[in-house]
Write a protein that holds these residues in place. Structure first.
Motif, short mmCIF file in Angstrom:
data_model
loop_
_atom_site.label_atom_id
_atom_site.label_comp_id
_atom_site.label_asym_id
_atom_site.label_seq_id
_atom_site.Cartn_x
_atom_site.Cartn_y
_atom_site.Cartn_z
N GLN A 41 0.83 -1.21 0.00
CA GLN A 41 0.00 0.00 0.00
C GLN A 41 0.87 1.26 0.00
O GLN A 41 0.60 2.22 -0.73
N ASN A 43 3.79 1.53 -1.17
CA ASN A 43 4.42 1.63 -2.48
C ASN A 43 3.50 2.32 -3.49
O ASN A 43 3.93 3.21 -4.23
N TYR A 44 2.23 1.94 -3.49
CA TYR A 44 1.28 2.58 -4.42
C TYR A 44 1.12 4.07 -4.09
O TYR A 44 1.06 4.91 -4.98
N ASP A 47 4.23 5.98 -5.30
CA ASP A 47 4.24 6.18 -6.75
C ASP A 47 3.27 7.29 -7.14
O ASP A 47 3.58 8.14 -7.98
N ALA A 48 2.08 7.26 -6.52
CA ALA A 48 1.07 8.27 -6.85
C ALA A 48 1.58 9.66 -6.50
O ALA A 48 1.40 10.62 -7.27
N GLU A 51 4.21 10.78 -9.11
CA GLU A 51 3.62 11.05 -10.43
C GLU A 51 2.80 12.34 -10.41
O GLU A 51 2.85 13.13 -11.35
N TYR A 52 2.07 12.54 -9.34
CA TYR A 52 1.25 13.75 -9.25
C TYR A 52 2.13 14.99 -9.21
O TYR A 52 1.83 16.01 -9.81
N GLU A 55 3.31 15.54 -12.75
CA GLU A 55 2.25 15.99 -13.67
C GLU A 55 1.84 17.42 -13.38
O GLU A 55 1.46 18.16 -14.29
N MET A 85 -1.08 13.97 -2.06
CA MET A 85 -1.47 12.77 -2.83
C MET A 85 -1.06 11.49 -2.09
O MET A 85 -1.76 10.48 -2.13
N ARG A 88 -3.67 10.98 0.49
CA ARG A 88 -4.98 10.64 -0.11
C ARG A 88 -5.02 9.18 -0.55
O ARG A 88 -5.97 8.45 -0.27
N VAL A 89 -3.97 8.74 -1.21
CA VAL A 89 -3.96 7.36 -1.72
C VAL A 89 -3.79 6.36 -0.57
O VAL A 89 -4.44 5.30 -0.57
N ALA A 92 -7.05 5.97 1.11
CA ALA A 92 -7.94 5.15 0.28
C ALA A 92 -7.59 3.67 0.43
O ALA A 92 -8.46 2.81 0.46
N ASN A 93 -6.30 3.40 0.56
CA ASN A 93 -5.87 2.01 0.78
C ASN A 93 -6.36 1.45 2.11
O ASN A 93 -6.59 0.26 2.24
N TYR A 98 -11.16 10.66 2.88
CA TYR A 98 -10.21 11.78 3.00
C TYR A 98 -10.93 12.99 3.57
O TYR A 98 -11.93 13.45 3.01
N LYS A 337 -1.80 2.69 -30.41
CA LYS A 337 -2.88 1.83 -29.96
C LYS A 337 -4.22 2.30 -30.54
O LYS A 337 -5.02 1.49 -31.02
N ILE B 114 -8.36 7.69 -8.50
CA ILE B 114 -7.82 6.77 -7.48
C ILE B 114 -8.73 5.54 -7.45
O ILE B 114 -9.90 5.64 -7.09
N THR B 116 -9.60 1.76 -6.15
CA THR B 116 -9.36 0.88 -4.99
C THR B 116 -10.05 -0.46 -5.22
O THR B 116 -11.22 -0.51 -5.59
N ARG B 145 -7.03 -4.83 0.68
CA ARG B 145 -7.55 -3.62 0.05
C ARG B 145 -6.37 -2.85 -0.51
O ARG B 145 -5.44 -2.50 0.22
N LEU B 146 -6.39 -2.61 -1.81
CA LEU B 146 -5.29 -1.91 -2.46
C LEU B 146 -5.83 -0.78 -3.32
O LEU B 146 -6.85 -0.94 -3.99
N GLY B 147 -5.13 0.33 -3.30
CA GLY B 147 -5.56 1.46 -4.13
C GLY B 147 -4.38 2.11 -4.81
O GLY B 147 -3.27 2.12 -4.27
N ARG B 149 -3.21 5.23 -8.13
CA ARG B 149 -3.64 6.37 -8.95
C ARG B 149 -3.36 6.08 -10.42
O ARG B 149 -2.26 5.63 -10.78
#
Lengths: 357, 151
Positions: A41, A43-44, A47-48, A51-52, A55, A85, A88-89, A92-93, A98, A337, B114, B116, B145-147, B149
């Motif tokens: 979790q 790790n995700y 990354d988010a 990236e945010y 961007e 971010m 937030r992520v 969510a995990n 939030y 694509k 996001i 999930t 539970r995994l989320g 972006r």
């Protein structure tokens, strides 16, 4: 008779020990699963965050439009966006909606620190001691760096408070032959733009490239470990393992471009803390370009990398005596694509494999 | 002692404990471990695909369902998404939604969403029931539970 009398307690003891072993093993496995899940979790979320940040950089489009590569020093980074971010992520995990209250709880209980490393320094988001002042204008607490002289009578001194806040950009400094220098870690492993603080002239060149590991492992580690220690002291859970964890993470990564580091704690049901260190890095590179083509007297459509266009033309010349018909060129993968989806059924898009001897 | 009723009852208890309960618990624990590993790996695979593609490809969903079906327990899943939109003041707000299972394949997730994935265990095996019934024991579940972006 005597043996059987002895056997029963032994068997009972064996069963009790076996049961205890299974319970203990079960508890350990459950904790291990939670630890693995937390690492994934984190790790995700890492990354988010990175990236945010990329961007939302205001100058990223200029960087990407440059024809001859990418310079790491030409885009900006906002640590507030990275941390927002990340939180937030991660929430969510964890299945937490939030909100401001959720963020306050998260930072008080779970967040160790966040760090955003850029080419010429790092921002830390950690627990810091600040001077708190109650402002009568908006009836809210405002925080100032310790030692700030506040003369406005509308501010009322409320003493010191521990809050999560950002540091200014901390330059990465080190000393080389007693010369203090500021280092720019952008642009790959080679350390560039290192200059002598006193006379602004370049003094160190290739000798530094072997020392970037040392640089990473000293100044950055020192700052981040200090941030972690502050949080841990507050949580009254000081442990050498924390620093050890962080050191492992730093040793296995080289900070040579924008990097986001987070340190998260999560309370487990046996009242201990699970810990997770997340590191996300990025490396900007121009997108791989493609081109689409077909051979004379053939309806089959092929695509290949832009860098192979000369080779494809050579093959077409040797086989057909003329150039291959190039339909489109200079496409990125997403355009390719969508082009593939827009083709009629009679057109079959295939990649050509090129072999070298 | 050999013929006393107490020793007979004791022996029966020992035999039941040794031959059935402990074995069942051991097997149940191994099954939970395996299920946890499968659900976590399957969720990561699906989430990575969604993050990269911005949609749920049919093949990825089939793989995900097949992975969950290979578990010893029964699992259900839910996909939630928070889509960033601009409000009238130009600020980014997130609109939360739980995807209907009939719309999984047709849903598109714009950049910055996001997503999930929540995998929940619907049944409990004997080992889990025993652990849950015993006070002070850790609740053992394979749910995850995994989320992430969307890029």
């Amino acid at each position: 008779m005597k043996y059987s009398t002895l056997a029963i307690p032994l068997i009972l003891l064996n069963l009790i020990l076996g049961t205890l072993f299974i319970f203990q093993w079960s508890a350990n496995q459950a904790k291990l699963r939670e630890q693995i899940l937390l690492d994934v979790q984190t790790n995700y979320a890492n990354d988010a965050a990175l990236e945010y940040t990329l961007e939302s950089s205001t100058r990223i489009s200029q960087v990407l439009s440059e024809a001859n590569g990418v310079s790491y020093n030409t885009f900006d980074a906002d640590p507030t966006k990275a941390v927002e971010m990340y939180e937030r992520v991660l929430l969510a995990n964890w299945g937490i909606p939030y909100s401001d209250a959720a963020i306050q709880d998260f930072e008080a209980e779970n967040l160790g620190m966040c760090a955003l490393l850029v080419s010429d320094g790092l921002y830390l988001y950690n627990l810091q001691t600040m001077d708190a002042y109650y402002y009568k204008g908006d009836e809210q607490l405002h925080y100032f760096t310790p030692g700030t002289v506040v003369t406005n009578s509308l501010y009322e001194d409320k003493g010191q408070a521990q809050i999560f806040t950002y540091t200014p950009k901390l330059p990465i400094t080190w000393e080389y032959e007693d010369t203090p220098g500021i280092i720019n870690i952008g642009g790959g492993r080679q350390v560039k733009d290192t200059y002598n603080v006193t006379n602004n002239s370049l003094v160190i060149s290739d000798a530094l490239s072997d020392r970037d590991k040392l640089l990473n492992s000293l100044r950055i580690r020192e700052l981040i470990n200090h941030a972690i220690d502050q949080k841990v002291q507050i949580a009254q859970n000081k442990s050498q393992r924390l620093v050890h964890l962080a050191n492992i993470a730093y040793d296995s990564n080289e900070f040579n471009s924008m990097t986001f580091i987070s340190y998260t704690l999560k309370r487990y049901s046996d009242n201990s803390f699970l810990q997770s260190v997340g590191i996300s890095g990025n490396k900007l590179a121009p997108s791989e370009r493609y081109f689409i083509y077909k051979y004379p007297n053939s309806e089959k459509v092929y695509y290949n990398y832009q860098r192979y266009i000369d080779i494809v033309n050579q093959i077409a010349n040797s086989n057909y005596g003329s150039d291959a018909i190039i339909l489109y060129k200079d496409l990125v993968y997403k355009q390719l694509k969508s082009y593939r989806e827009s083709l009629n059924a009679s057109f079959d898009l295939e990649v050509t494999r090129l072999y070298y001897e | 002692m050999r013929n006393s009723p107490i020793s007979s009852v004791l022996m029966i208890v020992i035999v039941i404990l040794g031959m059935f309960i402990l074995v069942i618990m051991n097997n149940g624990m191994v099954a939970i471990d395996r299920d946890s590993s499968i659900t976590l790996t399957a969720s990561r695979k699906l989430l990575d695909t969604i993050i990269d593609e911005g949609e749920i490809p049919r093949s990825a969903l089939i793989d995900f369902n097949a992975d969950l079906a290979s578990c010893a327990g029964t699992f259900t899943f839910e996909i939630q998404v928070a889509i960033p939109v601009l409000d009238s003041g130009g600020n980014t707000i997130y609109v939360y939604n739980t995807l209907d299972h009939t719309k999984l394949l047709t849903s598109k997730f714009p950049q910055g969403s996001i997503v999930t994935i929540e995998v929940t265990q619907a049944t409990m095996n004997v080992y889990q029931r025993i652990m849950r019934a015993m006070p002070g024991m850790v609740s053992v579940e394979s749910s995850c539970r995994l989320g992430g972006r969307v890029r």
